[in-house]
Design an enzyme around this catalytic site. Structure first.
Site, PDB file in Angstrom:
ATOM      1  N   ASP A  63      10.180  46.272 -59.222  1.00 37.25           N
ATOM      2  CA  ASP A  63       9.624  47.227 -58.263  1.00 37.25           C
ATOM      3  C   ASP A  63       8.176  47.538 -58.610  1.00 37.25           C
ATOM      4  O   ASP A  63       7.823  47.730 -59.761  1.00 37.25           O
ATOM      5  CB  ASP A  63      10.427  48.534 -58.274  1.00 37.25           C
ATOM      6  CG  ASP A  63      11.795  48.364 -57.645  1.00 37.25           C
ATOM      7  OD1 ASP A  63      12.003  47.327 -56.985  1.00 37.25           O
ATOM      8  OD2 ASP A  63      12.643  49.243 -57.833  1.00 37.25           O
ATOM      9  N   ASP A  69       4.194  56.555 -53.962  1.00 38.33           N
ATOM     10  CA  ASP A  69       5.425  56.782 -54.741  1.00 38.33           C
ATOM     11  C   ASP A  69       5.204  57.917 -55.727  1.00 38.33           C
ATOM     12  O   ASP A  69       6.018  58.830 -55.856  1.00 38.33           O
ATOM     13  CB  ASP A  69       5.804  55.520 -55.554  1.00 38.33           C
ATOM     14  CG  ASP A  69       6.311  54.380 -54.691  1.00 38.33           C
ATOM     15  OD1 ASP A  69       7.081  54.648 -53.757  1.00 38.33           O
ATOM     16  OD2 ASP A  69       5.946  53.221 -54.973  1.00 38.33           O
ATOM     17  N   GLU A  91      13.771  58.186 -58.639  1.00 41.20           N
ATOM     18  CA  GLU A  91      13.433  56.768 -58.808  1.00 41.20           C
ATOM     19  C   GLU A  91      12.136  56.622 -59.602  1.00 41.20           C
ATOM     20  O   GLU A  91      11.939  55.636 -60.307  1.00 41.20           O
ATOM     21  CB  GLU A  91      13.288  56.077 -57.455  1.00 41.20           C
ATOM     22  CG  GLU A  91      12.855  54.623 -57.630  1.00 41.20           C
ATOM     23  CD  GLU A  91      12.998  53.755 -56.407  1.00 41.20           C
ATOM     24  OE1 GLU A  91      13.472  52.629 -56.548  1.00 41.20           O
ATOM     25  OE2 GLU A  91      12.622  54.201 -55.311  1.00 41.20           O
ATOM     26  N   GLU A  92      11.280  57.616 -59.478  1.00 38.86           N
ATOM     27  CA  GLU A  92       9.950  57.503 -60.080  1.00 38.86           C
ATOM     28  C   GLU A  92       9.857  58.053 -61.499  1.00 38.86           C
ATOM     29  O   GLU A  92       8.754  58.237 -62.006  1.00 38.86           O
ATOM     30  CB  GLU A  92       8.922  58.196 -59.180  1.00 38.86           C
ATOM     31  CG  GLU A  92       8.840  57.615 -57.777  1.00 38.86           C
ATOM     32  CD  GLU A  92       8.622  56.102 -57.753  1.00 38.86           C
ATOM     33  OE1 GLU A  92       7.939  55.576 -58.661  1.00 38.86           O
ATOM     34  OE2 GLU A  92       9.165  55.440 -56.850  1.00 38.86           O
ATOM     35  N   ASP A 110      15.093  59.516 -54.053  1.00 37.45           N
ATOM     36  CA  ASP A 110      14.138  58.418 -53.918  1.00 37.45           C
ATOM     37  C   ASP A 110      12.994  59.015 -53.097  1.00 37.45           C
ATOM     38  O   ASP A 110      13.100  59.136 -51.871  1.00 37.45           O
ATOM     39  CB  ASP A 110      14.768  57.223 -53.197  1.00 37.45           C
ATOM     40  CG  ASP A 110      13.759  56.098 -52.999  1.00 37.45           C
ATOM     41  OD1 ASP A 110      12.590  56.263 -53.417  1.00 37.45           O
ATOM     42  OD2 ASP A 110      14.122  55.060 -52.421  1.00 37.45           O
ATOM     43  N   LEU A 112      10.105  58.091 -52.127  1.00 34.38           N
ATOM     44  CA  LEU A 112       9.424  57.276 -51.113  1.00 34.38           C
ATOM     45  C   LEU A 112      10.180  55.960 -50.940  1.00 34.38           C
ATOM     46  O   LEU A 112       9.980  55.023 -51.714  1.00 34.38           O
ATOM     47  CB  LEU A 112       7.978  57.033 -51.560  1.00 34.38           C
ATOM     48  CG  LEU A 112       6.920  56.813 -50.483  1.00 34.38           C
ATOM     49  CD1 LEU A 112       6.940  55.430 -49.912  1.00 34.38           C
ATOM     50  CD2 LEU A 112       7.011  57.846 -49.341  1.00 34.38           C
ATOM     51  N   ASP A 113      11.058  55.935 -49.956  1.00 34.64           N
ATOM     52  CA  ASP A 113      11.833  54.719 -49.689  1.00 34.64           C
ATOM     53  C   ASP A 113      11.076  53.837 -48.705  1.00 34.64           C
ATOM     54  O   ASP A 113      10.525  54.330 -47.722  1.00 34.64           O
ATOM     55  CB  ASP A 113      13.192  55.098 -49.085  1.00 34.64           C
ATOM     56  CG  ASP A 113      13.935  53.869 -48.620  1.00 34.64           C
ATOM     57  OD1 ASP A 113      14.325  53.068 -49.473  1.00 34.64           O
ATOM     58  OD2 ASP A 113      14.107  53.699 -47.387  1.00 34.64           O
ATOM     59  N   GLU A 275      20.146  56.249 -53.510  1.00 36.29           N
ATOM     60  CA  GLU A 275      20.058  55.559 -52.216  1.00 36.29           C
ATOM     61  C   GLU A 275      21.471  55.415 -51.609  1.00 36.29           C
ATOM     62  O   GLU A 275      21.774  55.987 -50.567  1.00 36.29           O
ATOM     63  CB  GLU A 275      19.362  54.201 -52.359  1.00 36.29           C
ATOM     64  CG  GLU A 275      17.880  54.365 -52.693  1.00 36.29           C
ATOM     65  CD  GLU A 275      17.102  53.055 -52.806  1.00 36.29           C
ATOM     66  OE1 GLU A 275      15.958  53.015 -52.329  1.00 36.29           O
ATOM     67  OE2 GLU A 275      17.623  52.069 -53.395  1.00 36.29           O
TER      68      GLU A 275
HETATM   69  P1  FBP Z   1      11.888  51.028 -52.510  1.00 38.77           P
HETATM   70  O1  FBP Z   1      12.667  52.308 -52.758  1.00 38.77           O
HETATM   71  O2  FBP Z   1      11.161  50.525 -53.702  1.00 38.77           O
HETATM   72  O3  FBP Z   1      11.025  51.124 -51.321  1.00 38.77           O
HETATM   73  O4  FBP Z   1      12.981  49.839 -52.229  1.00 38.77           O
HETATM   74  C1  FBP Z   1      14.042  50.008 -51.347  1.00 38.77           C
HETATM   75  C2  FBP Z   1      13.867  49.156 -50.096  1.00 38.77           C
HETATM   76  O5  FBP Z   1      12.529  49.189 -49.614  1.00 38.77           O
HETATM   77  C3  FBP Z   1      14.798  49.629 -48.982  1.00 38.77           C
HETATM   78  O6  FBP Z   1      14.240  50.664 -48.234  1.00 38.77           O
HETATM   79  C4  FBP Z   1      15.007  48.376 -48.176  1.00 38.77           C
HETATM   80  O7  FBP Z   1      16.259  48.361 -47.540  1.00 38.77           O
HETATM   81  C5  FBP Z   1      14.917  47.285 -49.214  1.00 38.77           C
HETATM   82  O8  FBP Z   1      14.222  47.818 -50.339  1.00 38.77           O
HETATM   83  C6  FBP Z   1      14.198  46.098 -48.715  1.00 38.77           C
HETATM   84  O9  FBP Z   1      14.323  45.094 -49.640  1.00 38.77           O
HETATM   85  P2  FBP Z   1      13.785  43.607 -49.370  1.00 38.77           P
HETATM   86  O10 FBP Z   1      12.302  43.699 -49.425  1.00 38.77           O
HETATM   87  O11 FBP Z   1      14.394  42.799 -50.483  1.00 38.77           O
HETATM   88  O12 FBP Z   1      14.273  43.188 -48.020  1.00 38.77           O
END
Ligand code: FBP
Length: 346
Positions: A63, A69, A91-92, A110, A112-113, A275
């Site tokens: 990541d 974030d 997460e951070e 999380d 910032l998703d 998540e």
């Molecule tokens: P982050 O929390 O680092 O943003 O990662 C989660 C995520 O972005 C989800 O929101 C999403 O469903 C998934 O990763 C996308 O993953 P990929 O880029 O492998 O399709």
């Protein structure tokens, strides 16, 4: 008129009815909402803020850590420090952070998703889980309770509208931030996941790495009208879990992020504690189900704050169908049995 809709504060006051634990949950949710308002304003500044999506470090496990974030983590941590929250698992941050010792709640977040979408003007969000902090239990253990102990969960979406999808275990509801006063107001009550939508969300670029059961399930969807499902399926993949979850809660469909054979992806990509677990509660309160392909997410006892988990969620019948493909997985090539017309039709 926005003012005709109950505010989040009014909804929570009515729900809590003066109960001590519910009051604590309400204060925590309002603190999260306040921070999300500030984060939403920062995101809207977009290109006027230098480096919103700038990489500032390595978040570990493949990541990338972006400026947003880090900023969002600070915003939620500061807001929750003023609420009855004993510890924050984010997460951070590598470890649980102590906020108010002896307080009755812990929050997993999380902040910032969907960080890969920051620079693309696509919906991103914040996912959170509110759990009890029983007296005498250490903070790590409190954050690692199974999802069925959650008192509340939800996510914010920073998209065309800023929204909060939330449950306090009395249905899943949507609050929308009204543009005039920036207050969250109840705009959709008691979401129910549609059982019929023929739509799936999966990152198809990983197809060659999927386990056989997932290959077989997807092959049957792709066969459309001519295959065992006898209907054509549509596909959506936004790459922000909050956006996929919102869409599925609104119009149905199935989500899969399975484990696969890539190094580091054996348990998929998504994180169990902040998540999968909160999303699972929202989905189950909306009449759907969430599993790791076999086990209900809400029954899994996490081992550590940042562990990953394969995630499947959507209408219960479809989630159960995927479990049957997994149960039937023989370990060889994707079994031709799966494609026999009607074999796995419910
Ligand atoms: P982050 O929390 O680092 O943003 O990662 C989660 C995520 O972005 C989800 O929101 C999403 O469903 C998934 O990763 C996308 O993953 P990929 O880029 O492998 O399709």
């Amino acid at each position: 008129m926005a003012s005709e809709h109950a505010t989040l504060a009014e909804y929570l006051k009515n729900w809590s009815g003066g109960d001590e634990t519910r009051d604590a949950v309400s204060i925590a949710l309002l603190a999260l909402a306040e921070a999300s308002g500030r984060l939403s304003a920062l995101i809207a500044e977009g290109p006027f803020v230098r480096g919103l999506g700038e990489t500032v470090g390595d978040g570990g496990g493949g990541d990338i850590k972006k400026f947003l974030d880090v900023e969002s983590h600070k915003m939620f941590k500061d807001a929750l420090a003023k609420a009855p929250v004993a510890a924050l698992g984010s997460e951070e941050a590598d470890d649980a952070e102590i906020l108010n010792e002896g307080a009755p709640l812990v929050v997993a977040i999380d902040p910032l998703d969907g960080s890969s979408n920051i620079n693309t003007n696509v919906s991103i969000g914040t996912i959170f889980s509110v759990l009890p902090a029983p007296p005498g239990m250490d903070m790590n253990s409190a954050l690692l309770q199974a999802g069925n102990t959650q008192l509340a969960s939800g996510f914010f979406v920073y998209g065309p509208q800023t929204t909060l999808v939330v449950t306090v275990r009395e249905g899943t509801h949507i609050f929308t931030m009204a543009p005039d006063d920036r207050v969250f107001r109840l705009t959709q009550r008691n979401l129910k996941i549609s059982p019929d939508k023929a739509e799936y969300a999966i990152n198809a670029s990983n197809a060659r790495h999927w386990p056989n059961a997932v290959k077989a399930y997807m092959r049957d969807l792709h066969a459309g009208k001519d295959g065992p499902r006898e209907k054509d399926f549509n596909m959506r993949w936004v790459g922000s879990l909050v956006a996929e979850a919102y869409r599925i809660l609104i119009r149905g469909g199935i989500f899969l992020y399975p484990g696969d054979s890539r190094k580091g992806y054996e348990q998929g990509r998504l994180r169990l504690v902040y998540e999968a677990i909160p999303i699972a509660l929202l989905v189950s309160e909306a009449g759907g189900s969430a599993t790791d392909g076999l086990r209900p997410i809400l029954e899994i006892k996490p081992d550590n704050l940042h562990q990953r988990v394969p995630l499947v969620f959507g209408p219960t019948a479809e989630v159960e169908r995927i479990s049957r493909y997994n149960e039937a997985q023989s370990g060889g090539e994707a079994s031709p049995l799966f494609s026999e017309r009607g074999l796995l039709r419910s």
